[in-house]
Design a protein around this motif. Structure first.
Motif, mmCIF file in Angstrom:
data_model
loop_
_atom_site.group_PDB
_atom_site.id
_atom_site.type_symbol
_atom_site.label_atom_id
_atom_site.label_comp_id
_atom_site.label_asym_id
_atom_site.label_seq_id
_atom_site.Cartn_x
_atom_site.Cartn_y
_atom_site.Cartn_z
ATOM 1 N N ALA A 1 112.748 95.879 48.170
ATOM 2 C CA ALA A 1 111.967 94.653 48.014
ATOM 3 C C ALA A 1 112.807 93.431 48.370
ATOM 4 O O ALA A 1 112.351 92.538 49.087
ATOM 5 C CB ALA A 1 111.434 94.551 46.590
ATOM 6 N N ARG A 2 114.035 93.397 47.890
ATOM 7 C CA ARG A 2 114.914 92.260 48.184
ATOM 8 C C ARG A 2 115.183 92.156 49.680
ATOM 9 O O ARG A 2 115.124 91.070 50.258
ATOM 10 C CB ARG A 2 116.225 92.392 47.424
ATOM 11 C CG ARG A 2 117.179 91.231 47.704
ATOM 12 C CD ARG A 2 118.429 91.314 46.890
ATOM 13 N NE ARG A 2 118.096 91.035 45.500
ATOM 14 C CZ ARG A 2 118.883 91.317 44.476
ATOM 15 N NH1 ARG A 2 120.043 91.906 44.677
ATOM 16 N NH2 ARG A 2 118.532 91.012 43.259
ATOM 17 N N ALA A 3 115.481 93.285 50.326
ATOM 18 C CA ALA A 3 115.773 93.280 51.759
ATOM 19 C C ALA A 3 114.582 92.800 52.580
ATOM 20 O O ALA A 3 114.750 92.158 53.614
ATOM 21 C CB ALA A 3 116.198 94.676 52.210
ATOM 22 N N LEU A 4 113.383 93.102 52.104
ATOM 23 C CA LEU A 4 112.170 92.732 52.833
ATOM 24 C C LEU A 4 111.595 91.397 52.376
ATOM 25 O O LEU A 4 110.612 90.907 52.949
ATOM 26 C CB LEU A 4 111.123 93.841 52.691
ATOM 27 C CG LEU A 4 111.499 95.142 53.403
ATOM 28 C CD1 LEU A 4 110.609 96.283 52.944
ATOM 29 C CD2 LEU A 4 111.429 94.964 54.909
ATOM 30 N N GLY A 5 112.164 90.812 51.329
ATOM 31 C CA GLY A 5 111.704 89.511 50.847
ATOM 32 C C GLY A 5 110.337 89.542 50.200
ATOM 33 O O GLY A 5 109.564 88.586 50.320
ATOM 34 N N VAL A 6 110.033 90.657 49.522
ATOM 35 C CA VAL A 6 108.746 90.809 48.842
ATOM 36 C C VAL A 6 108.979 91.334 47.430
ATOM 37 O O VAL A 6 110.105 91.664 47.071
ATOM 38 C CB VAL A 6 107.803 91.773 49.604
ATOM 39 C CG1 VAL A 6 107.489 91.247 50.998
ATOM 40 C CG2 VAL A 6 108.396 93.172 49.693
ATOM 41 N N THR A 7 107.927 91.450 46.659
ATOM 42 C CA THR A 7 108.028 92.030 45.326
ATOM 43 C C THR A 7 107.947 93.553 45.415
ATOM 44 O O THR A 7 107.453 94.104 46.406
ATOM 45 C CB THR A 7 106.884 91.544 44.418
ATOM 46 O OG1 THR A 7 105.639 92.026 44.953
ATOM 47 C CG2 THR A 7 106.863 90.026 44.310
#
Length: 70
Positions: free
Chosen positions: A54-60
């Motif tokens: 999630a962090r790597a993709l910038g989402v929850t």
């Protein structure tokens, strides 16, 4: 509670981000095969991996995974 299935949206989010499986794997420190098995619902990721994705993709995490309705 009935046996609930996990809905995996990782592939859609990853492709929208313009990343290959290999690129995402490198970002989170796993193999491309791990990304593939998560995307195909073969492997349910640990909390640590789910948070890293999630962090790597910038989402929850919820944008990547959620429980299918009963």
């Amino acid at each position: 509670m009935a046996d609930r299935r996990l809905e995996v949206h990782l592939k859609a989010v990853r492709t929208r981000a313009g990343l290959t499986q290999a690129e995402l794997a490198l970002m989170v420190g796993v193999t491309r095969k791990t990304i593939n098995t998560v995307e195909n619902g073969v492997f349910i990721p640990s909390t640590v991996l789910a948070l890293g994705l999630a962090r790597a993709l910038g989402v929850t995490v919820e944008a990547l995974f959620n429980l299918a309705p009963d």
